[in-house]
Design an enzyme around this catalytic site. Structure first.
Site, mmCIF file in Angstrom:
data_model
loop_
_atom_site.group_PDB
_atom_site.id
_atom_site.type_symbol
_atom_site.label_atom_id
_atom_site.label_comp_id
_atom_site.label_asym_id
_atom_site.label_seq_id
_atom_site.Cartn_x
_atom_site.Cartn_y
_atom_site.Cartn_z
ATOM 1 N N TRP A 143 0.821 -1.212 0.000
ATOM 2 C CA TRP A 143 0.000 0.000 0.000
ATOM 3 C C TRP A 143 0.850 1.254 0.000
ATOM 4 O O TRP A 143 0.560 2.223 -0.712
ATOM 5 C CB TRP A 143 -1.009 -0.022 1.160
ATOM 6 N N ASP A 215 -1.489 6.518 6.224
ATOM 7 C CA ASP A 215 -2.626 5.705 5.795
ATOM 8 C C ASP A 215 -2.899 4.723 6.922
ATOM 9 O O ASP A 215 -2.101 3.827 7.184
ATOM 10 C CB ASP A 215 -2.246 4.972 4.503
ATOM 11 N N LYS A 239 -12.288 -1.819 7.171
ATOM 12 C CA LYS A 239 -11.571 -2.805 7.976
ATOM 13 C C LYS A 239 -12.116 -2.776 9.402
ATOM 14 O O LYS A 239 -12.641 -3.753 9.890
ATOM 15 C CB LYS A 239 -10.076 -2.516 8.012
#
Lengths: 404, 404
Positions: A143, A215, A239
């Site tokens: 990511w 993030d 999530k």
């Protein structure tokens, strides 16, 4: 009319004392309504998905109860005008509960956006940089790497540290990489969902006018965070705090208002900040779900309590791996193992398919590792109950006993 | 356990013969569960919101029934991995049902995206144009104007016709404006939600290599459309086909793949097309809801039948306005009045507040006109039942009788 019956039963059900619900069950049996008492609990799977992921059962039941007619408003949350008083009360409470949970300072804005973290990969440099500005990326997994690549379109990013050569199993020591003293920001991914690598503390930008950006998609609201250390924190909701389709951005207000000319209006933080996330129609139902989760996290005692639960769940799973004498293996360096995503492999790789298949038979699903790394991965976000992890650990031990 | 009870009752309820549900109601009364039979029907409001807007009751009940445990999968749709077989079956069915409804030709892609039509205002020129390319915009209301303004960042757009001087009450005759013969596309908003102006037919681009693009957010799936006349059709879902947070793009495949370098990855049609809308986590629950609506529209007999219902609803409302001897007024030219959004004013403007307030007392809500135009607006999308419009018309007549 069954529709009406349906809704009202729901409207009351969650408040029924257990005696009454048991009586109701007995009474309904002669009408051949299948008895629910055992079946929904056993029918619910233990969901180790990396996201979208398990949501708290009480949150789902509350959402179900209110779906057809939210609090007597005569409509579903999905049917509400985003400018009506009902939805305004929902989004305002969601924001204020999130501010409570994370102790967000007043000089930070909270934005409820769309498009996932991937949209923010572009929005961040577009809003914070000029095209020639240098920025630094610490890349501890896929990511972080994607974020870096997207930034190349809009500014001058540099990877100051990458864990790629070591298959993303580490986080650098903070003096182990060299920051550009002129970097507008230092970017990191606080928890790499695929690789299971999590920052336990955060580096400080070398540029006194630079900011730290994280993030936090896969560990958002899983533990306390000192928001004041960051310029921007962003997270896809799917999530830990809601369904997919909502992205939360927490940004220090002085960073807002300098978007590049090519910034699409929907990626301009100023537009969303000035309009309290209501410039265009927001993802209303998703925001409502996040609000229910925030409420639930506060009811659990806040993020310190949540962190304790997450630490306990992660400990028994990592212990099971480490105490398996190599039968199970977690490649991640111990000090930076994620509390949320636990990747592991089998010494005998040929047994992994069987492991996943047999676990699924026991209602433990989504244990397959990400396609880019293989093996297994157990995502154990806030909503994963301790009992779910205990069941997985018991299964692992039993599986090992059968195969050694 | 009340949680379990709750879900299972729901799971069966919608299939219960009415006799059984009545019996169930009688049986539950002694347990002091409030009787639902009359109350949810009367408690539901008649929702004239412009979007997010009313959804079909049977769709909401289905979603409610399945919310906690989708079809025995053991999880909510909100908890499913977007790459798991369960969600793949949902998104694939949604796409194939939409293809059936609109007879979408095979050389068109269907994308389920995020960010609303406003994000497409940027994505369209970014994907279809170079910065110097000329494009034409017909502006029949606020949304067309916003689309034009956003395009100025990415190409060379021109307003070839604007209804602004006439307060957006008209659509031009197709020979009433001059197209640039080199325009890459001709853009229009098929139905202006705020102004209630709807194209009944569509102009053809003068450039033989140009394409027609339509924002159909507020009349999507309200009537049949010949998709082959368009290069791109796009729509936010939150008016006719689902909750907010889903944007549908129907695009001719040969238009994909030429995005400008500054295009954020999430705005690049190629990325989404290659990944079947699963490049990043899509708005899963919203797509699921759209799928339920598509299924319902097919069950109603498809868009020709839906159009007939919409025509009938619109006719009785416009008739009531036109036959009020000027007490109610609709400013829009008759031939282009929207089937979806009916703006109207009162001759005695000072009565408008009272009209809206009294209507709300009768459970008819969200009748206030958009803040930019004032007056009233009744949005009567697919999910608005005929009875809802009939009730509004009866109220209008009664209100008029009391005030003349």
């Amino acid at each position: 009319m069954s529709a009406s019956t349906n809704s009202l039963l729901l409207g009351n059900q969650t408040h029924l004392p257990s005696l009454k619900s048991q009586s109701l069950l007995r009474l309904t049996k002669p009408l051949s309504i299948r008895c629910a008492a055992s079946s929904t609990t056993t029918e619910r799977v233990i969901n180790f998905a990396a996201g979208p992921a398990a949501l708290p059962e009480n949150v789902l039941l509350k959402a179900q109860s209110d779906l057809y007619n939210w609090r007597g408003s005569g409509m579903s949350v999905m049917e509400m005008s985003h400018r009506g008083k009902e939805f305004l009360s929902i989004i305002q409470k969601a924001e204020s509960d999130l501010r409570l949970l994370l102790h967000i300072p007043p000089d930070y804005s909270v934005l409820f956006l769309q498009g996932g973290a991937t949209t923010q990969f572009a929005a961040l440099p577009l809003n914070l940089c000029n095209p020639e500005d240098p920025v630094d990326y610490v890349v501890t997994g896929s990511w972080g790497d994607k974020a870096f690549k997207e930034a190349q379109k809009y500014c001058n990013p540099k990877v100051v540290w990458s864990g790629k050569a070591e298959k993303y199993t580490k986080v650098p020591s903070f003096d182990g990489f060299e920051q550009n003293p002129h970097a507008k920001y230092l970017h990191l991914c606080a928890n790499e969902t695929i690789h299971g690598v999590e920052f336990k503390d955060y580096p400080v930008p070398k540029n006194p006018n630079g900011v730290l950006i994280a993030d936090m998609s896969s560990n958002f609201c899983s533990k306390p965070v000192d928001v004041s250390k960051f310029g921007v924190i962003y997270a896809g909701a799917q999530k830990n705090v809601g369904p997919s389709g909502v992205t939360i951005v927490i940004i220090r207000k002085d960073l807002i208002g300098n978007a590049q000319d090519v910034t699409p209006v929907m990626l301009d933080y100023k537009i969303h900040d000035e309009n309290s996330s209501l410039y265009n129609t927001p993802p209303c139902f998703g925001i409502y779900m996040c609000g229910l989760v925030f409420d639930d996290l506060l009811a659990q005692g806040g993020l310190k309590e949540v962190e304790k639960k997450n630490q306990r769940k992660a400990k028994i799973l990592y212990d099971a791996i480490d105490e398996s004498r190599g039968f199970f293996r977690c490649p991640v360096e111990k000090s930076v193992r994620s509390l949320m995503n636990v990747p592991f492999t089998l010494e005998k790789a040929e047994l992994e398919g069987e492991f996943i298949k047999e676990a699924a038979k026991e209602k433990m699903v989504q244990l397959k590792g990400h396609r880019s790394v293989g093996g297994m991965r157990a995502s154990i976000y806030n909503a994963m109950p301790l009992a779910g992890v205990e069941k997985l650990v018991a299964f692992m031990k039993e599986f090992q006993a059968r195969h050694t």
